[in-house]
Design an enzyme around this catalytic site. Structure first.
Site, PDB file in Angstrom:
ATOM      1  N   ARG A 264      -9.193  19.326   8.988  1.00 50.33           N
ATOM      2  CA  ARG A 264      -9.464  19.931  10.293  1.00 50.33           C
ATOM      3  C   ARG A 264     -10.901  20.442  10.328  1.00 50.33           C
ATOM      4  O   ARG A 264     -11.358  21.099   9.394  1.00 50.33           O
ATOM      5  CB  ARG A 264      -8.478  21.075  10.574  1.00 50.33           C
ATOM      6  CG  ARG A 264      -7.048  20.563  10.664  1.00 50.33           C
ATOM      7  CD  ARG A 264      -6.049  21.613  11.056  1.00 50.33           C
ATOM      8  NE  ARG A 264      -4.705  21.055  11.014  1.00 50.33           N
ATOM      9  CZ  ARG A 264      -3.584  21.756  11.208  1.00 50.33           C
ATOM     10  NH1 ARG A 264      -3.666  23.056  11.475  1.00 50.33           N
ATOM     11  NH2 ARG A 264      -2.397  21.160  11.155  1.00 50.33           N
ATOM     12  N   ARG A 279      -8.562  29.579   6.360  1.00 55.40           N
ATOM     13  CA  ARG A 279      -8.955  28.604   7.383  1.00 55.40           C
ATOM     14  C   ARG A 279      -9.970  27.652   6.755  1.00 55.40           C
ATOM     15  O   ARG A 279     -11.146  27.973   6.634  1.00 55.40           O
ATOM     16  CB  ARG A 279      -9.561  29.347   8.578  1.00 55.40           C
ATOM     17  CG  ARG A 279      -9.709  28.495   9.833  1.00 55.40           C
ATOM     18  CD  ARG A 279     -10.387  29.286  10.937  1.00 55.40           C
ATOM     19  NE  ARG A 279      -9.587  30.377  11.429  1.00 55.40           N
ATOM     20  CZ  ARG A 279      -8.740  30.296  12.456  1.00 55.40           C
ATOM     21  NH1 ARG A 279      -8.612  29.154  13.102  1.00 55.40           N
ATOM     22  NH2 ARG A 279      -8.045  31.343  12.845  1.00 55.40           N
ATOM     23  N   GLU A 351       0.114  32.976  10.311  1.00 53.61           N
ATOM     24  CA  GLU A 351       0.980  31.817  10.514  1.00 53.61           C
ATOM     25  C   GLU A 351       1.070  30.955   9.253  1.00 53.61           C
ATOM     26  O   GLU A 351       0.053  30.556   8.685  1.00 53.61           O
ATOM     27  CB  GLU A 351       0.429  30.957  11.658  1.00 53.61           C
ATOM     28  CG  GLU A 351       1.236  29.682  11.900  1.00 53.61           C
ATOM     29  CD  GLU A 351       0.470  28.630  12.683  1.00 53.61           C
ATOM     30  OE1 GLU A 351       0.622  27.436  12.350  1.00 53.61           O
ATOM     31  OE2 GLU A 351      -0.294  29.004  13.593  1.00 53.61           O
ATOM     32  N   SER A 354       4.911  26.102  11.610  1.00 54.20           N
ATOM     33  CA  SER A 354       5.153  25.854  13.030  1.00 54.20           C
ATOM     34  C   SER A 354       6.175  24.737  13.127  1.00 54.20           C
ATOM     35  O   SER A 354       6.158  23.801  12.317  1.00 54.20           O
ATOM     36  CB  SER A 354       3.877  25.413  13.750  1.00 54.20           C
ATOM     37  OG  SER A 354       2.981  26.483  13.910  1.00 54.20           O
ATOM     38  N   ARG A 391      -1.846  27.081   2.497  1.00 50.89           N
ATOM     39  CA  ARG A 391      -2.041  28.449   2.974  1.00 50.89           C
ATOM     40  C   ARG A 391      -0.983  29.419   2.429  1.00 50.89           C
ATOM     41  O   ARG A 391      -1.227  30.624   2.349  1.00 50.89           O
ATOM     42  CB  ARG A 391      -2.043  28.471   4.499  1.00 50.89           C
ATOM     43  CG  ARG A 391      -2.318  29.835   5.084  1.00 50.89           C
ATOM     44  CD  ARG A 391      -2.256  29.858   6.590  1.00 50.89           C
ATOM     45  NE  ARG A 391      -3.456  29.343   7.211  1.00 50.89           N
ATOM     46  CZ  ARG A 391      -3.717  29.436   8.515  1.00 50.89           C
ATOM     47  NH1 ARG A 391      -2.839  30.003   9.318  1.00 50.89           N
ATOM     48  NH2 ARG A 391      -4.842  28.961   9.005  1.00 50.89           N
TER      49      ARG A 391
END
Length: 426
Positions: A264, A279, A351, A354, A391
């Site tokens: 990403r 991140r 988070e 998801s 993460r």
């Protein structure tokens, strides 16, 4: 894309979804207008085509000047037919282009609004009170300090070799990631998923088909020389796995667990979470992906959430489940639940998972269909959810830290780490 039949039959539902997302409801009327122009052109086209056939018979029977006049009129008809075909094609292309800009119709009950308008559905577990355990003078270490002490995370050399937001996982750090991912694969196998090592480069039509080339296109890495995209999740490759196919769902959902590296760009995140590995540009993940009948999608979504919660329980993490607001869903999701673990160093939730119900949105774009019991062919529903990712190391290190910088290993992960109970500083 969205169901054009729904758009024609109940445009107010789609307009309301657009408003809930914070998007332009006027797109609905633009699509309907282009679709009406297409149908009008096609109707006139068919009328003139029928006239052409009748006219052709007259030409065949005529002679002399009458035949020449009929031939001239036939030429005019042919030009008009050709023009109507082009007009219909242009209207179709315009309708498709506009329809692709409309997000999936949100599920009933999804909170309206943006990133901060989520609804907390439940809290699971209790964050540790380090002051009560170790005294008021105890200073909570963040994951990078702990990871460096364990020689598990090396961001300095990551930046030296690849730039900002890259890292090395070394020693126990590499083993901990593998432990998490292998535990996720075992969870997936127990739930009936087929494990898949997926490609991390995909064609533009597959990336677009999953909905990742809309408003979030700036997040995606593109290899211009090859016209390929690096995936940000194995969801993309798994959604494309059955593209253009009619799948058999008579025995229930088709379930795949994709293990892949993910990439990403983190565009627009300048200054956010720059320390450590929260991140980053590259990470690993095991992603659950299901193809289901439309009628089964709602229940499958809750099942995937349940498997995610079981994984978080295995990691012994305190977390909350949120119902994501419509404006933060992404274009393909009709509903999304996030599980966010407590992050002691920042006193906030982070988070970790998801799960999204994409209904028929991706399947329509990618041509994934099923044949029903009565012989009809229709789009399937697709769903996805995170079972483990890099993460998670952040939350495990911080929540299970001890006074000397060591880290308690949750019992559920010990079999994947050779029975280790404590990660010791080196």
């Amino acid at each position: 894309m969205i169901d054009l039949k729904l758009l024609r039959d109940d445009p107010d539902v789609v307009r309301a979804s657009q408003v809930a997302r914070g998007d332009d409801p006027g797109l609905v009327d633009e699509v309907l207008d282009a679709d009406a122009r297409r149908r009008s052109a096609l109707t006139e086209f068919e009328t003139l085509r029928a006239e052409q056939k009748t006219h052709g018979k007259k030409v065949a029977q005529a002679q002399g000047e009458e035949k020449q006049a009929l031939l001239a009129h036939g030429k005019q008809l042919a030009e008009r037919v050709k023009g109507l075909q082009a007009e219909a094609d242009a209207a179709q292309a315009r309708a498709d282009e506009l329809a692709r800009r409309i997000g999936n119709v949100v599920e009933d009950g999804v909170p309206a609004g943006g990133e901060d308008d989520y609804v907390v559905l439940e809290h699971v577990g209790t964050p540790r009170d380090f002051a009560a355990e170790y005294g008021a003078s105890f200073e909570v270490r963040d994951h990078l300090a702990l990871g460096e002490g364990l020689r598990a995370i090396d961001t300095e050399r990551g930046a030296k070799v690849s730039g900002a937001r890259f890292y090395y996982l070394t020693g126990i750090g590499a083993r901990l990631e593998l432990a998490l991912l292998n535990a996720a694969v075992d969870k997936a196998l127990a739930a009936g998923f087929t494990p898949v090592i997926t490609p991390t480069l995909v064609k533009p039509e597959v990336m677009a088909g999953t909905g990742f080339l809309g408003s979030h296109a700036e997040e995606v890495y593109r290899l211009e020389a090859d016209d390929l995209y690096l995936v940000g999740t194995s969801e993309v490759a798994l959604a494309g796995y059955h593209s253009g196919e009619i799948v058999d769902l008579t025995d229930g959902p088709l379930r795949y667990a994709g293990w892949s590296a993910c990439y990403r760009r983190e565009a627009g995140s300048y200054g956010k979470d720059t320390r450590g590995i929260i991140r980053v540009h590259q990470f690993h993940k095991v992603e659950a992906f299901s193809y289901t009948r439309v009628e089964d999608a709602y229940d499958e979504h809750r099942r995937i959430l349940g498997w995610e919660k079981e994984m978080l329980g295995l990691a012994e993490l305190p977390y909350r489940v949120i119902d994501t607001a419509a404006g933060d869903l992404g274009s393909s999701a009709a509903r999304k639940f996030d599980c966010e673990a407590w992050l002691p160093s920042q006193q906030r939730y982070l988070e970790l998972t998801s799960t999204s119900n994409c209904t028929t949105f991706q399947a329509r774009r990618l041509g994934v269909r099923e044949r029903t019991a009565d012989g009809q062919v229709r789009p399937v529903a697709t769903l996805n959810g995170t079972l483990a990712t890099t993460r998670w190391i952040v939350a495990i290190l911080e929540n299970h830290q001890q006074t000397d910088g060591s880290v308690h290993v949750p019992a559920g992960l010990r079999p994947y780490l050779g029975g280790l109970e404590v990660l010791e500083p080196r």
